[in-house]
Motif scaffolding. Sequence first.
Motif: not given
Lengths: 209, 209
Positions: A108-112, A118-127, A135-138, A178-181
């Motif tokens: 879910v996080a991968e697609a989201f 709003g998460l441009k450049n923040r595709a992974l959590t962390g510093p 392609a990771l959305v699909e 619930d995150f997938a919602a």
Amino acid sequence: VKFYDCSSAPSPRRVRIFLAEKGIAVPTEQVDLRNNQQLSAEFRALNPQCTVPFLLLEDGTGIAEGDAICRYFEETHPEPPLFGRDAKEKALVAMWEIRAMFDGFYAVAEAFRNRTPGLKNRALTGPRDFEQIPALVERGLARIGIFFATLDERLSETKFLASGHFSIADITALVAVDFAARLKLSPSGEQKNLTRWHAEVSARPSANA
Amino acid sequence: VKFYDCSSAPSPRRVRIFLAEKGIAVPTEQVDLRNNQQLSAEFRALNPQCTVPFLLLEDGTGIAEGDAICRYFEETHPEPPLFGRDAKEKALVAMWEIRAMFDGFYAVAEAFRNRTPGLKNRALTGPRDFEQIPALVERGLARIGIFFATLDERLSETKFLASGHFSIADITALVAVDFAARLKLSPSGEQKNLTRWHAEVSARPSANA
């Protein structure tokens, strides 16, 4: 002990539900993820991984990662056991917990995270910043479909994910579903076992956490 | 009990090292991943996730996922403890184990599986095919660099990753670092703490497993 939370975020919700099931109250501080407070110098000094949930122990030791925080409280408050009761159940809980996390929550996080403007450049959590990879959305959406099917099949065999007892694996899977919602994905009406389980675990008071 | 292994693969090596540290001998069957034996109807009937390591218990219960298999043996053979000794150490082991897995092992797998010609359409493990995504090679390599730096910093504070005691987190991190060598990546000479730790854990007899 202090718990760093973000009440609108799915990842710390896992710990909140766990604490509610145990009946544990912990002094809590909100971290404003929407305004990137987790990347502030102040929070980074506490948790260099810049993630919530995060637990600060009395002696200054920091515990990041929801699973690790829950394992801490499983030791300090063993009842009710949420990581399994014997060797076999503990292994099954660990297996389904990993699956709910890697194949569920992370899908879910991968697609989201790879599609939310709003998460441009923040595709992974962390510093560090990581650019979105379309392609990771699909791929993430496909993996969520597989995850739902896996849960539905498993829940045709058992009341809860790991066994007949509610466990951390159910918590993580609930948070993932619930995150997938947020991506407008939910179990289909034909996934009767998953639908039955989701109604049951959502009806527990802890699900409001 | 039977352990399904692949002696050339990094993921089951984690369990092999764990068993060696515990002094446990388990009847073992090799699964030929190079020829996709994990996708055969016979193996799929045992483990629908089509992954090794995999443990089959006497009663027919299957345990997939290396961490889950190790937790089973931690219960049946508690000494020496490899998941921590008290609440705080157990939490630190869980935290560093997750980090070694997600940020280490999976970062290497991300780069490796998305660029190896023989793994075309096998970019993720499991029963379903996923196409390679070239952008993940670059991302995986960047994440490995961050992982090495994180380990080096952490190991300036502690003898082993989670604490003064060797744990499953060291095993997973060792397997991840050695897996990265397949991409011709290894700690730099300037990463003295990581280099010191890697020499120490590699010198343990279990590292040959």
